[in-house]
Design a protein around this motif. Structure first.
Motif, PDB file in Angstrom:
ATOM      1  N   GLY A 168      13.798  39.115 -29.781  1.00 43.08           N
ATOM      2  CA  GLY A 168      14.267  40.395 -30.296  1.00 43.08           C
ATOM      3  C   GLY A 168      14.281  40.517 -31.803  1.00 43.08           C
ATOM      4  N   SER A 190      18.674  49.251 -36.574  1.00 46.08           N
ATOM      5  CA  SER A 190      19.328  48.435 -35.550  1.00 46.08           C
ATOM      6  C   SER A 190      18.325  47.504 -34.889  1.00 46.08           C
ATOM      7  CB  SER A 190      19.950  49.337 -34.478  1.00 46.08           C
ATOM      8  OG  SER A 190      20.934  50.180 -35.030  1.00 46.08           O
ATOM      9  N   ARG A 210      18.378  44.422 -31.470  1.00 50.52           N
ATOM     10  CA  ARG A 210      19.137  43.730 -30.426  1.00 50.52           C
ATOM     11  C   ARG A 210      18.481  42.392 -30.157  1.00 50.52           C
ATOM     12  NH1 ARG A 210      19.573  44.302 -24.118  1.00 50.52           N
ATOM     13  NH2 ARG A 210      21.807  43.950 -23.747  1.00 50.52           N
ATOM     14  N   ALA A 239      18.445  38.755 -28.023  1.00 51.12           N
ATOM     15  CA  ALA A 239      18.820  38.208 -26.720  1.00 51.12           C
ATOM     16  C   ALA A 239      18.570  36.712 -26.718  1.00 51.12           C
ATOM     17  CB  ALA A 239      18.013  38.865 -25.601  1.00 51.12           C
ATOM     18  N   PHE A 250      28.151  44.511 -35.913  1.00 47.24           N
ATOM     19  CA  PHE A 250      27.488  43.742 -34.858  1.00 47.24           C
ATOM     20  C   PHE A 250      28.401  43.624 -33.649  1.00 47.24           C
ATOM     21  CE2 PHE A 250      24.582  40.895 -37.728  1.00 47.24           C
ATOM     22  CZ  PHE A 250      24.115  42.045 -38.364  1.00 47.24           C
ATOM     23  N   THR A 251      27.785  43.552 -32.462  1.00 49.39           N
ATOM     24  CA  THR A 251      28.542  43.386 -31.230  1.00 49.39           C
ATOM     25  C   THR A 251      27.885  42.314 -30.368  1.00 49.39           C
ATOM     26  OG1 THR A 251      29.207  45.705 -31.244  1.00 49.39           O
ATOM     27  CG2 THR A 251      29.446  44.511 -29.171  1.00 49.39           C
ATOM     28  N   SER A 310      27.669  40.306 -26.713  1.00 46.17           N
ATOM     29  CA  SER A 310      27.980  40.506 -25.300  1.00 46.17           C
ATOM     30  C   SER A 310      27.281  39.423 -24.488  1.00 46.17           C
ATOM     31  CB  SER A 310      27.556  41.897 -24.830  1.00 46.17           C
ATOM     32  OG  SER A 310      26.160  42.081 -24.987  1.00 46.17           O
ATOM     33  N   TYR A 339      23.812  38.362 -25.950  1.00 46.83           N
ATOM     34  CA  TYR A 339      23.114  39.383 -26.728  1.00 46.83           C
ATOM     35  C   TYR A 339      23.848  39.621 -28.039  1.00 46.83           C
ATOM     36  CZ  TYR A 339      21.291  40.302 -22.050  1.00 46.83           C
ATOM     37  OH  TYR A 339      20.726  40.169 -20.808  1.00 46.83           O
ATOM     38  N   LEU A 340      23.116  40.132 -29.015  1.00 49.70           N
ATOM     39  CA  LEU A 340      23.718  40.527 -30.272  1.00 49.70           C
ATOM     40  C   LEU A 340      23.141  41.874 -30.660  1.00 49.70           C
ATOM     41  CD1 LEU A 340      25.648  39.591 -32.542  1.00 49.70           C
ATOM     42  CD2 LEU A 340      23.604  38.856 -33.797  1.00 49.70           C
ATOM     43  N   GLU A 341      23.977  42.898 -30.608  1.00 49.81           N
ATOM     44  CA  GLU A 341      23.589  44.241 -31.032  1.00 49.81           C
ATOM     45  C   GLU A 341      23.934  44.361 -32.499  1.00 49.81           C
ATOM     46  OE1 GLU A 341      22.283  46.488 -28.739  1.00 49.81           O
ATOM     47  OE2 GLU A 341      21.791  47.802 -30.438  1.00 49.81           O
ATOM     48  N   ASN A 349      23.800  46.729 -35.831  1.00 49.40           N
ATOM     49  CA  ASN A 349      23.672  48.091 -36.352  1.00 49.40           C
ATOM     50  C   ASN A 349      23.927  48.114 -37.848  1.00 49.40           C
ATOM     51  OD1 ASN A 349      23.259  49.279 -33.714  1.00 49.40           O
ATOM     52  ND2 ASN A 349      25.438  48.993 -33.346  1.00 49.40           N
TER      53      ASN A 349
END
Length: 119
Positions: free
Chosen positions: A8, A17, A19, A21, A65-66, A68, A77-79, A81
């Motif tokens: 990713g 942004s 994402r 994985a 960042f988020t 999950s 995962y790392l989202e 933004n």
């Protein structure tokens, strides 16, 4: 015995942004904490985010960042933004894993994925 593979990464403009994985595979008995770290050129590796009993974020990414997880798939995962040029780094996945049939826990690392934030 255990492999972590990130995906990713890429080039993104400031404010954009991405994402990331990370998939863990191999002789996995259990996984506790999974997380992301990064290393920018000329800098030490720093914490980005971890997910275990608690969730932790580095000061520079909190709120943007988020992290999950999908425990059924052994993925994290790392989202990301509102990306900034300072976020440019190689991002590494990390997991604490108990290999099947063993009692001890060990840390494993992925090979890293490059994230470049530039206009």
């Amino acid at each position: 015995q255990v492999q972590l593979v990130e995906s990713g990464g890429g080039l993104v403009q400031p404010g954009g942004s991405l994402r990331l994985a990370c998939a863990a595979s191999g002789s996995i008995g259990s996984i506790s904490t999974m997380g992301w770290y990064r290393r920018a050129p000329g800098k030490q590796r720093e914490l980005v985010a971890t997910s275990g009993v608690t969730t932790t974020y580095g000061d520079s990414v909190e709120g943007r960042f988020t992290i999950s997880r999908d425990n059924a798939k052994n993925m994290v995962y790392l989202e990301m933004n509102s990306l900034k040029p300072d976020d440019t780094a190689v991002y590494y996945c990390n997991a604490y894993v108990r290999v099947s049939g063993r009692l001890s826990w060990n840390a494993y690392w992925g090979q890293g994925t490059q994230v470049t934030v530039s206009s």
